[in-house]
Design a protein around this motif. Structure first.
Motif, PDB file in Angstrom:
ATOM      1  N   THR A  28       0.863 -24.861  27.445  1.00  0.00           N
ATOM      2  CA  THR A  28       0.237 -23.867  28.324  1.00  0.00           C
ATOM      3  C   THR A  28      -1.164 -23.482  27.870  1.00  0.00           C
ATOM      4  N   GLY A  29      -1.506 -23.804  26.614  1.00  0.00           N
ATOM      5  CA  GLY A  29      -2.806 -23.413  26.078  1.00  0.00           C
ATOM      6  C   GLY A  29      -2.835 -21.964  25.616  1.00  0.00           C
ATOM      7  N   GLU A  30      -1.664 -21.322  25.539  1.00  0.00           N
ATOM      8  CA  GLU A  30      -1.596 -19.915  25.121  1.00  0.00           C
ATOM      9  C   GLU A  30      -2.136 -19.755  23.703  1.00  0.00           C
ATOM     10  N   VAL A  31      -3.051 -18.789  23.530  1.00  0.00           N
ATOM     11  CA  VAL A  31      -3.680 -18.521  22.241  1.00  0.00           C
ATOM     12  C   VAL A  31      -2.750 -17.661  21.390  1.00  0.00           C
ATOM     13  N   ALA A  32      -2.658 -17.965  20.104  1.00  0.00           N
ATOM     14  CA  ALA A  32      -1.835 -17.192  19.180  1.00  0.00           C
ATOM     15  C   ALA A  32      -2.519 -15.861  18.870  1.00  0.00           C
ATOM     16  N   LEU A  33      -1.719 -14.794  18.852  1.00  0.00           N
ATOM     17  CA  LEU A  33      -2.217 -13.452  18.565  1.00  0.00           C
ATOM     18  C   LEU A  33      -1.485 -12.882  17.361  1.00  0.00           C
ATOM     19  N   ASP A  34      -2.186 -12.045  16.590  1.00  0.00           N
ATOM     20  CA  ASP A  34      -1.575 -11.349  15.471  1.00  0.00           C
ATOM     21  C   ASP A  34      -0.534 -10.382  16.020  1.00  0.00           C
ATOM     22  N   VAL A  35       0.666 -10.421  15.482  1.00  0.00           N
ATOM     23  CA  VAL A  35       1.760  -9.588  15.974  1.00  0.00           C
ATOM     24  C   VAL A  35       1.454  -8.099  15.812  1.00  0.00           C
ATOM     25  N   GLU A  36       0.812  -7.733  14.700  1.00  0.00           N
ATOM     26  CA  GLU A  36       0.552  -6.320  14.416  1.00  0.00           C
ATOM     27  C   GLU A  36      -0.666  -5.765  15.141  1.00  0.00           C
ATOM     28  N   THR A  37      -1.741  -6.547  15.217  1.00  0.00           N
ATOM     29  CA  THR A  37      -2.999  -6.018  15.762  1.00  0.00           C
ATOM     30  C   THR A  37      -3.351  -6.542  17.149  1.00  0.00           C
ATOM     31  N   GLY A  38      -2.746  -7.642  17.541  1.00  0.00           N
ATOM     32  CA  GLY A  38      -3.082  -8.252  18.827  1.00  0.00           C
ATOM     33  C   GLY A  38      -4.357  -9.078  18.796  1.00  0.00           C
ATOM     34  N   ALA A  39      -4.972  -9.221  17.609  1.00  0.00           N
ATOM     35  CA  ALA A  39      -6.216  -9.995  17.472  1.00  0.00           C
ATOM     36  C   ALA A  39      -5.938 -11.492  17.633  1.00  0.00           C
ATOM     37  N   LYS A  40      -6.932 -12.209  18.196  1.00  0.00           N
ATOM     38  CA  LYS A  40      -6.833 -13.671  18.279  1.00  0.00           C
ATOM     39  C   LYS A  40      -6.794 -14.238  16.870  1.00  0.00           C
ATOM     40  N   LEU A  41      -6.044 -15.321  16.701  1.00  0.00           N
ATOM     41  CA  LEU A  41      -5.961 -15.983  15.408  1.00  0.00           C
ATOM     42  C   LEU A  41      -6.751 -17.285  15.428  1.00  0.00           C
ATOM     43  N   MET A  42      -7.344 -17.596  14.293  1.00  0.00           N
ATOM     44  CA  MET A  42      -8.110 -18.818  14.103  1.00  0.00           C
ATOM     45  C   MET A  42      -7.429 -19.642  13.007  1.00  0.00           C
ATOM     46  N   THR A  43      -7.698 -20.935  13.008  1.00  0.00           N
ATOM     47  CA  THR A  43      -7.247 -21.821  11.947  1.00  0.00           C
ATOM     48  C   THR A  43      -8.484 -22.433  11.299  1.00  0.00           C
ATOM     49  N   VAL A  44      -8.551 -22.341   9.966  1.00  0.00           N
ATOM     50  CA  VAL A  44      -9.654 -22.934   9.218  1.00  0.00           C
ATOM     51  C   VAL A  44      -9.041 -23.892   8.195  1.00  0.00           C
ATOM     52  N   ASP A  45      -9.389 -25.168   8.279  1.00  0.00           N
ATOM     53  CA  ASP A  45      -8.934 -26.132   7.286  1.00  0.00           C
ATOM     54  C   ASP A  45      -9.909 -26.098   6.123  1.00  0.00           C
ATOM     55  N   VAL A  46      -9.361 -25.919   4.910  1.00  0.00           N
ATOM     56  CA  VAL A  46     -10.198 -25.847   3.717  1.00  0.00           C
ATOM     57  C   VAL A  46      -9.732 -26.857   2.681  1.00  0.00           C
ATOM     58  N   MET A  47     -10.698 -27.313   1.864  1.00  0.00           N
ATOM     59  CA  MET A  47     -10.387 -28.131   0.708  1.00  0.00           C
ATOM     60  C   MET A  47     -10.193 -27.161  -0.452  1.00  0.00           C
ATOM     61  N   PHE A  48      -9.029 -27.183  -1.052  1.00  0.00           N
ATOM     62  CA  PHE A  48      -8.676 -26.277  -2.141  1.00  0.00           C
ATOM     63  C   PHE A  48      -8.534 -27.114  -3.399  1.00  0.00           C
ATOM     64  N   ALA A  49      -9.486 -26.967  -4.338  1.00  0.00           N
ATOM     65  CA  ALA A  49      -9.476 -27.761  -5.566  1.00  0.00           C
ATOM     66  C   ALA A  49      -9.204 -26.854  -6.759  1.00  0.00           C
ATOM     67  N   ALA A  50      -8.117 -27.139  -7.484  1.00  0.00           N
ATOM     68  CA  ALA A  50      -7.764 -26.382  -8.680  1.00  0.00           C
ATOM     69  C   ALA A  50      -6.854 -27.238  -9.565  1.00  0.00           C
ATOM     70  N   ASN A  51      -6.975 -27.061 -10.865  1.00  0.00           N
ATOM     71  CA  ASN A  51      -6.107 -27.765 -11.827  1.00  0.00           C
ATOM     72  C   ASN A  51      -6.100 -29.275 -11.631  1.00  0.00           C
ATOM     73  N   ASP A  52      -7.273 -29.858 -11.438  1.00  0.00           N
ATOM     74  CA  ASP A  52      -7.433 -31.301 -11.275  1.00  0.00           C
ATOM     75  C   ASP A  52      -6.686 -31.864 -10.067  1.00  0.00           C
TER      76      ASP A  52
END
Length: 118
Positions: A28-52
């Motif tokens: 449906t293309g429905e956008v995900a909303l924060d359950v508590e605040t109703g704010a739109k949610l975003m997804t950010v893909d990050v490279m997480f480098a730690a401990n080799d």
């Protein structure tokens, strides 16, 4: 549900893919909303480098928590990062994993604000 705080102080974190609107239902293309605040949610893909080790994490963030220019390779701070284990069953198949959520993703590039990582 159990939430596990993630310490990012010894990690290098960079944007792997620009922020995208999180979609709740692809049909449906429905956008995900924060359950508590109703704010739109975003997804950010990050490279997480730690401990080799390096991993690509998909982090869910409220739209208001995405700040600065977040192009590919931009160093960022992840404020309030938590991990949540999850499990579900779909069509008789059990699936499980870990989802990541942050209060904010802030650019650390020159000209961006210098936020402290949580």
């Amino acid at each position: 549900m159990r939430q596990i705080p993630v310490d990012t102080s010894a990690a290098t974190v960079m944007v792997a893919k620009q922020p995208q609107i999180k979609v709740k239902d692809r049909r449906t293309g429905e956008v995900a909303l924060d359950v508590e605040t109703g704010a739109k949610l975003m997804t950010v893909d990050v490279m997480f480098a730690a401990n080799d080790a390096v991993e690509i994490l998909s982090v869910t963030v409220p739209e208001s928590g995405v700040s600065g220019e977040l192009g590919m390779g931009t160093p960022v701070a992840l404020t309030g990062l938590i991990a949540r284990p999850w499990e579900n069953e779909f069509n008789g198949q059990k699936r499980h994993g870990i989802s990541f959520r942050a209060v904010a993703v802030t650019s650390l590039a020159a000209g961006g604000s210098q936020a402290e990582a949580a």
